[in-house]
Motif scaffolding. Structure first.
Motif, PDB file in Angstrom:
ATOM      1  N   ARG A   9       0.806  -1.215   0.000  1.00  8.92           N
ATOM      2  CA  ARG A   9       0.000   0.000   0.000  1.00  8.92           C
ATOM      3  C   ARG A   9       0.846   1.275   0.000  1.00  8.92           C
ATOM      4  N   ASN A  10       1.973   1.270   0.715  1.00  6.42           N
ATOM      5  CA  ASN A  10       2.824   2.464   0.741  1.00  6.42           C
ATOM      6  C   ASN A  10       3.375   2.782  -0.640  1.00  6.42           C
ATOM      7  N   THR A  46      -2.683   3.692   5.941  1.00  6.68           N
ATOM      8  CA  THR A  46      -1.372   3.229   6.405  1.00  6.68           C
ATOM      9  C   THR A  46      -0.845   4.055   7.574  1.00  6.68           C
TER      10      THR A  46
END
Length: 81
Positions: A9-10, A46
């Motif tokens: 996700r980052n 996140t």
């Protein structure tokens, strides 16, 4: 997007942000904003508050440019009439 497929996700948020930067540098602000808006929820998810805040500032800057362009067009059109 490969990062999306592998669940990173980052890096997905980073890739979306970079796409936004590219479109912004081409003066395609609506496209840039669309990519930034995809990245923002990921950053919130996140917990990256610093990057989230910076990206919100970039989105605001793009919106200001779009509004200024629209206002300038309106002034020109009104001046023609």
């Amino acid at each position: 997007m490969i990062y999306r497929e592998v669940g990173d996700r980052n890096r997905e948020a980073s890739a979306l942000t970079l796409l936004g930067i590219v479109y912004g540098s081409l003066s395609q602000y609506s496209e840039a904003i669309a990519y930034y808006q995809q990245a923002l929820p990921i950053l919130q998810e996140t917990g990256d508050r610093v990057f989230n805040t910076l990206l919100r500032s970039v989105v605001l800057s793009c919106l200001i440019v779009v509004i200024c362009i629209a206002n300038s067009i309106t002034v020109v059109i009104v001046g023609i009439d």
